[in-house]
Enzyme design. Sequence first.
Site, PDB file in Angstrom:
ATOM      1  N   GLN A 112     -10.220  -8.319  35.858  1.00  0.00           N
ATOM      2  CA  GLN A 112     -10.314  -7.205  35.866  1.00  0.00           C
ATOM      3  C   GLN A 112      -9.762  -7.634  34.493  1.00  0.00           C
ATOM      4  OE1 GLN A 112      -7.326  -4.705  35.775  1.00  0.00           O
ATOM      5  NE2 GLN A 112      -8.135  -3.037  34.001  1.00  0.00           N
ATOM      6  N   SER A 149      -5.366 -10.425  38.178  1.00  0.00           N
ATOM      7  CA  SER A 149      -5.491 -10.060  39.294  1.00  0.00           C
ATOM      8  C   SER A 149      -6.133 -10.855  39.825  1.00  0.00           C
ATOM      9  CB  SER A 149      -5.090  -9.312  40.237  1.00  0.00           C
ATOM     10  OG  SER A 149      -3.744  -8.943  39.298  1.00  0.00           O
ATOM     11  N   GLU A 232      -7.912   2.975  37.518  1.00  0.00           N
ATOM     12  CA  GLU A 232      -7.054   1.941  38.370  1.00  0.00           C
ATOM     13  C   GLU A 232      -5.803   2.664  38.700  1.00  0.00           C
ATOM     14  OE1 GLU A 232      -5.680  -0.574  34.703  1.00  0.00           O
ATOM     15  OE2 GLU A 232      -4.807  -1.314  35.933  1.00  0.00           O
TER      16      GLU A 232
HETATM   17  C1  LIG Z   1       0.703  -7.308  39.596  1.00  0.00           C
HETATM   18  C2  LIG Z   1       0.368  -7.453  37.865  1.00  0.00           C
HETATM   19  C3  LIG Z   1      -0.785  -7.489  38.194  1.00  0.00           C
HETATM   20  C4  LIG Z   1      -1.420  -7.391  37.012  1.00  0.00           C
HETATM   21  N1  LIG Z   1      -3.034  -7.422  36.782  1.00  0.00           N
HETATM   22  C5  LIG Z   1      -3.540  -7.769  36.307  1.00  0.00           C
HETATM   23  C6  LIG Z   1      -5.300  -7.607  36.087  1.00  0.00           C
HETATM   24  O1  LIG Z   1      -6.250  -7.766  37.337  1.00  0.00           O
HETATM   25  N2  LIG Z   1      -5.620  -7.270  35.344  1.00  0.00           N
HETATM   26  C7  LIG Z   1      -4.977  -7.501  33.669  1.00  0.00           C
HETATM   27  O2  LIG Z   1      -6.325  -6.891  32.101  1.00  0.00           O
HETATM   28  N3  LIG Z   1      -3.793  -6.843  33.929  1.00  0.00           N
HETATM   29  C8  LIG Z   1      -3.260  -7.051  34.394  1.00  0.00           C
HETATM   30  N4  LIG Z   1      -1.759  -6.777  34.487  1.00  0.00           N
HETATM   31  C9  LIG Z   1      -1.243  -6.687  33.201  1.00  0.00           C
HETATM   32  C10 LIG Z   1      -0.350  -5.558  32.967  1.00  0.00           C
HETATM   33  O3  LIG Z   1      -1.475  -4.509  32.851  1.00  0.00           O
HETATM   34  C11 LIG Z   1       0.578  -5.529  31.632  1.00  0.00           C
HETATM   35  O4  LIG Z   1       1.435  -6.536  32.415  1.00  0.00           O
HETATM   36  C12 LIG Z   1       0.771  -4.224  31.434  1.00  0.00           C
HETATM   37  O5  LIG Z   1      -0.419  -3.042  31.451  1.00  0.00           O
HETATM   38  C13 LIG Z   1       2.311  -4.316  30.610  1.00  0.00           C
HETATM   39  O6  LIG Z   1       1.541  -5.323  28.882  1.00  0.00           O
HETATM   40  P1  LIG Z   1       2.595  -6.634  28.830  1.00  0.00           P
HETATM   41  O7  LIG Z   1       3.085  -7.035  30.323  1.00  0.00           O
HETATM   42  O8  LIG Z   1       2.040  -7.256  27.675  1.00  0.00           O
HETATM   43  O9  LIG Z   1       3.874  -5.870  28.491  1.00  0.00           O
HETATM   44  P2  LIG Z   1       4.597  -5.193  27.031  1.00  0.00           P
HETATM   45  O10 LIG Z   1       3.299  -4.576  26.327  1.00  0.00           O
HETATM   46  O11 LIG Z   1       4.658  -5.822  26.048  1.00  0.00           O
HETATM   47  O12 LIG Z   1       5.284  -4.284  27.344  1.00  0.00           O
HETATM   48  C14 LIG Z   1       6.742  -4.892  27.139  1.00  0.00           C
HETATM   49  C15 LIG Z   1       8.347  -3.415  27.644  1.00  0.00           C
HETATM   50  O13 LIG Z   1       7.347  -2.235  27.055  1.00  0.00           O
HETATM   51  C16 LIG Z   1       7.429  -0.767  27.348  1.00  0.00           C
HETATM   52  N5  LIG Z   1       6.767  -0.589  26.206  1.00  0.00           N
HETATM   53  C17 LIG Z   1       5.880  -0.915  25.362  1.00  0.00           C
HETATM   54  N6  LIG Z   1       5.277   0.273  24.820  1.00  0.00           N
HETATM   55  C18 LIG Z   1       5.786   1.583  24.646  1.00  0.00           C
HETATM   56  C19 LIG Z   1       6.130   2.257  24.319  1.00  0.00           C
HETATM   57  N7  LIG Z   1       4.741   2.768  23.461  1.00  0.00           N
HETATM   58  N8  LIG Z   1       7.300   2.985  24.661  1.00  0.00           N
HETATM   59  C20 LIG Z   1       7.650   2.402  25.383  1.00  0.00           C
HETATM   60  N9  LIG Z   1       7.767   1.611  26.287  1.00  0.00           N
HETATM   61  C21 LIG Z   1       6.773   0.416  26.217  1.00  0.00           C
HETATM   62  C22 LIG Z   1       7.162  -1.629  28.450  1.00  0.00           C
HETATM   63  O14 LIG Z   1       7.271  -0.588  29.810  1.00  0.00           O
HETATM   64  C23 LIG Z   1       7.705  -2.966  28.854  1.00  0.00           C
HETATM   65  O15 LIG Z   1       8.762  -2.171  29.546  1.00  0.00           O
HETATM   66  C24 LIG Z   1      -0.683  -6.980  35.658  1.00  0.00           C
HETATM   67  C25 LIG Z   1       0.362  -6.940  35.873  1.00  0.00           C
HETATM   68  C26 LIG Z   1       0.671  -7.171  37.001  1.00  0.00           C
HETATM   69  C27 LIG Z   1       2.945  -7.479  36.747  1.00  0.00           C
END
Ligand SMILES: Cc1cc2nc3c(=O)[nH]c(=O)nc-3n(C[C@H](O)[C@H](O)[C@H](O)COP(=O)(O)OP(=O)(O)OC[C@H]3O[C@@H](n4cnc5c(N)ncnc54)[C@H](O)[C@@H]3O)c2cc1C
Length: 395
Positions: A112, A149, A232
Amino acid sequence: MTDAAELLGLTRKLLAAYPPATTDRADFLKARFDAGLAWVHFPEGLGGLGAPRSLQAVVDAELAAAGAPDNDPRRIGIGLGMAAPTILKYGSQEVKERFLRPLWTGEEVWCQLFSEPGAGSDLAALGTRAVRDEATGDWVVDGQKVWTSSAHVARWAILIARTDPDLPKHRGITYFVCDMTDPGVEVRPLRQITGEAEFNEVFLTGVRIPDAHRLGEVGEGWKVAQTTLNNERVAIGGMRLPREGGMIGPIARTWRERPELRTHDLHQRLLTLWVEAEVSRLAGERLRQQLVVGQPGPEGSAMKLAFARLNQEISGLEVELRGEEGLLYDDWTMRRPELVDFTGRDAGYRYLRSKGNSIEGGTTEVLLNIVAERVLGLPAEPRNDKDVAWKDLAR
Ligand SMILES: Cc1cc2nc3c(=O)[nH]c(=O)nc-3n(C[C@H](O)[C@H](O)[C@H](O)COP(=O)(O)OP(=O)(O)OC[C@H]3O[C@@H](n4cnc5c(N)ncnc54)[C@H](O)[C@@H]3O)c2cc1C
């Protein structure tokens, strides 16, 4: 309409024609798909029979009792859980016929390509560009994805990319199927807190995608992505498990086998978590029953929230229960696993891996927002970027 008796008859016919003991695994899975017994609620010709989704259990039980191979849903979770329902809803007939069979049999693994360094929770902020080549009609994609992933084993990807930067962020996105063997796709491992690299960075440089591999209309990618994201959460949070089948299983076994580790306080906490795990498992059953009559809604977010919180609390308690031994880590060797095994390996692995559960598939904070807004009807978060062109947003 196909009923349980008819499905049972078809399953027995399949088993007679392809006895599991003497049939090659891949041949069996292909024959099962062709018989319409893969996902019975899918249309005929696409691995199903248009039967009620609830009747899948009839087929699965009969096949399991006969020792038939399954398609290892853990290995192909993204394909099964996210790509398939999206392709079914938005793909052309050709796209469905091309992709669904090898997806279901596991011959082709999917990943994805959604998250980007600047677009995780705020996924609609994504900057990967897809530009139409007017001469050929193809799309040419450039950008960077992250946390992908299984990209290292994937043959295909579901991808969202920006096709119109002049529109507000949610409106200029289009959804594609991306060929991971295109020479412009570069996959680099990202090592995780567990030591292994189950996900990756993916760099896309001049990747060509035929217009026939677009899912949904140009500019409608956000709407299409909602189908993927809702599925998902159910795929992650609503997995079908036997009692003690999740994280609670290993700690319950340790508790039974190691009386010397028990204390009154741990006893109370384990009991509470055991009950919560069972409630969550049964709520998952209920959610699957609801799916029989419709698409997953925001309730899937609540399941995913419960799954993440419980996994973290249970694996934390397990490390505590084991004392110093719980701090040992089995193996830091860099590895590139083909499947995600939440409950596998040692307690230390489970503890570290469960940290990702509250991030992957949408963070806990963002899912709480979804439940607040769409289930409880609370006021939405203020959004001041709804009507601003994506290219004019501060980055
Ligand atoms: C093990 C693992 C597998 C993954 N696999 C995939 C994959 O296969 N494909 C893919 O596309 N993605 C994948 N992801 C990515 C995952 O979907 C993102 O990491 C996730 O959506 C969070 O985005 P970010 O890491 O940019 O954090 P950010 O969006 O920068 O968030 C940082 C912090 O701020 C908080 N935050 C952000 N916005 C708000 C809000 N509006 N209100 C309150 N709090 C908020 C978040 O909850 C978090 O605690 C994976 C992640 C992990 C850990």
